[in-house]
Design a protein around this motif. Structure first.
Motif, PDB file in Angstrom:
ATOM      1  N   LEU A 138      41.697  26.524  36.146  1.00 29.35           N
ATOM      2  CA  LEU A 138      42.624  27.070  36.171  1.00 29.35           C
ATOM      3  C   LEU A 138      42.926  28.164  37.292  1.00 29.35           C
ATOM      4  O   LEU A 138      44.045  28.850  37.855  1.00 29.35           O
ATOM      5  N   ASN A 139      41.761  28.312  38.615  1.00 27.55           N
ATOM      6  CA  ASN A 139      41.923  29.575  39.321  1.00 27.55           C
ATOM      7  C   ASN A 139      42.991  31.013  38.745  1.00 27.55           C
ATOM      8  O   ASN A 139      43.173  31.450  39.730  1.00 27.55           O
ATOM      9  N   CYS A 140      42.059  31.146  37.756  1.00 25.66           N
ATOM     10  CA  CYS A 140      42.014  32.601  37.395  1.00 25.66           C
ATOM     11  C   CYS A 140      41.141  33.435  36.646  1.00 25.66           C
ATOM     12  O   CYS A 140      41.209  34.060  35.504  1.00 25.66           O
ATOM     13  N   GLY A 141      39.955  32.708  37.738  1.00 27.67           N
ATOM     14  CA  GLY A 141      38.847  33.252  36.898  1.00 27.67           C
ATOM     15  C   GLY A 141      38.006  34.554  37.734  1.00 27.67           C
ATOM     16  O   GLY A 141      38.648  35.496  38.213  1.00 27.67           O
ATOM     17  N   GLU A 142      36.927  34.269  38.212  1.00 27.26           N
ATOM     18  CA  GLU A 142      36.478  36.115  39.057  1.00 27.26           C
ATOM     19  C   GLU A 142      36.586  35.981  39.992  1.00 27.26           C
ATOM     20  O   GLU A 142      36.703  37.269  41.210  1.00 27.26           O
ATOM     21  N   ALA A 143      36.396  34.743  41.175  1.00 29.81           N
ATOM     22  CA  ALA A 143      36.767  34.849  41.896  1.00 29.81           C
ATOM     23  C   ALA A 143      38.681  35.430  42.024  1.00 29.81           C
ATOM     24  O   ALA A 143      39.307  35.982  43.580  1.00 29.81           O
ATOM     25  N   TYR A 144      39.330  34.917  41.627  1.00 33.19           N
ATOM     26  CA  TYR A 144      41.157  34.807  41.855  1.00 33.19           C
ATOM     27  C   TYR A 144      40.834  36.717  41.117  1.00 33.19           C
ATOM     28  O   TYR A 144      41.774  37.265  41.945  1.00 33.19           O
ATOM     29  N   ARG A 145      39.849  37.443  40.405  1.00 36.83           N
ATOM     30  CA  ARG A 145      39.631  38.714  40.229  1.00 36.83           C
ATOM     31  C   ARG A 145      40.006  39.327  41.443  1.00 36.83           C
ATOM     32  O   ARG A 145      39.915  40.953  42.047  1.00 36.83           O
TER      33      ARG A 145
END
Length: 147
Positions: free
Chosen positions: A34-41
């Motif tokens: 969903l593109n809201c994981g660790e890289a998103y953070r």
């Protein structure tokens, strides 16, 4: 995933806390989709946090056993996701289920904030597919002594 030796309690099975570790690892894979994981953070200083969780323990796990987790999006709005996990033993039987409410949080506050438009669109797409699945058996359970 593998049940690690240090996670085993004095009853010789997986300690209850580590079921949540396995659910969390399952969730990490799903929120990356969903593109809201660790890289998103790291990129946005926004993240998902668990506001509530309810675990149902169905069958114990032992040291070294292999499990797979599943992630199911039950509902979502502009700031929250209602999700459901299941842990399956490599032999196919269900070990545990967990129902969770996740919040989208701006870490600079911290404060609950709406998802960005593209993330909301991805969530709605996943939700469309997941709503077509049968209702999970352990969804919506409450704790209480039946009299």
């Amino acid at each position: 995933m593998t049940v690690e030796e240090q996670w085993i309690d004095y009853n010789d099975h997986l300690n209850l806390a580590y079921y949540n570790v396995l659910f969390d690892r399952t969730g990490d894979f799903a929120v990356d989709i969903l593109n809201c994981g660790e890289a998103y953070r790291r990129a946005t200083n926004h993240t998902l946090m668990t506001a509530e969780a309810h675990v149902t323990y169905i069958r114990e796990l032992k040291k070294g056993e292999k499990v797979r987790g599943t992630f199911r999006l039950i509902d979502a709005d502009e700031k929250r996701m209602h999700i459901y996990y299941e842990l399956f033993h490599s032999d196919g039987w269900l070990s545990a289920a967990s129902e969770n409410m996740m919040l989208h949080v701006d870490l600079s506050g911290p404060k609950v904030k709406p998802f960005p438009e593209q993330v909301q669109a991805d969530i709605q797409t996943m939700l469309l597919y997941h709503r077509s699945l049968p209702r999970p058996k352990y969804l919506g359970r409450t704790i209480g002594i039946k009299r």
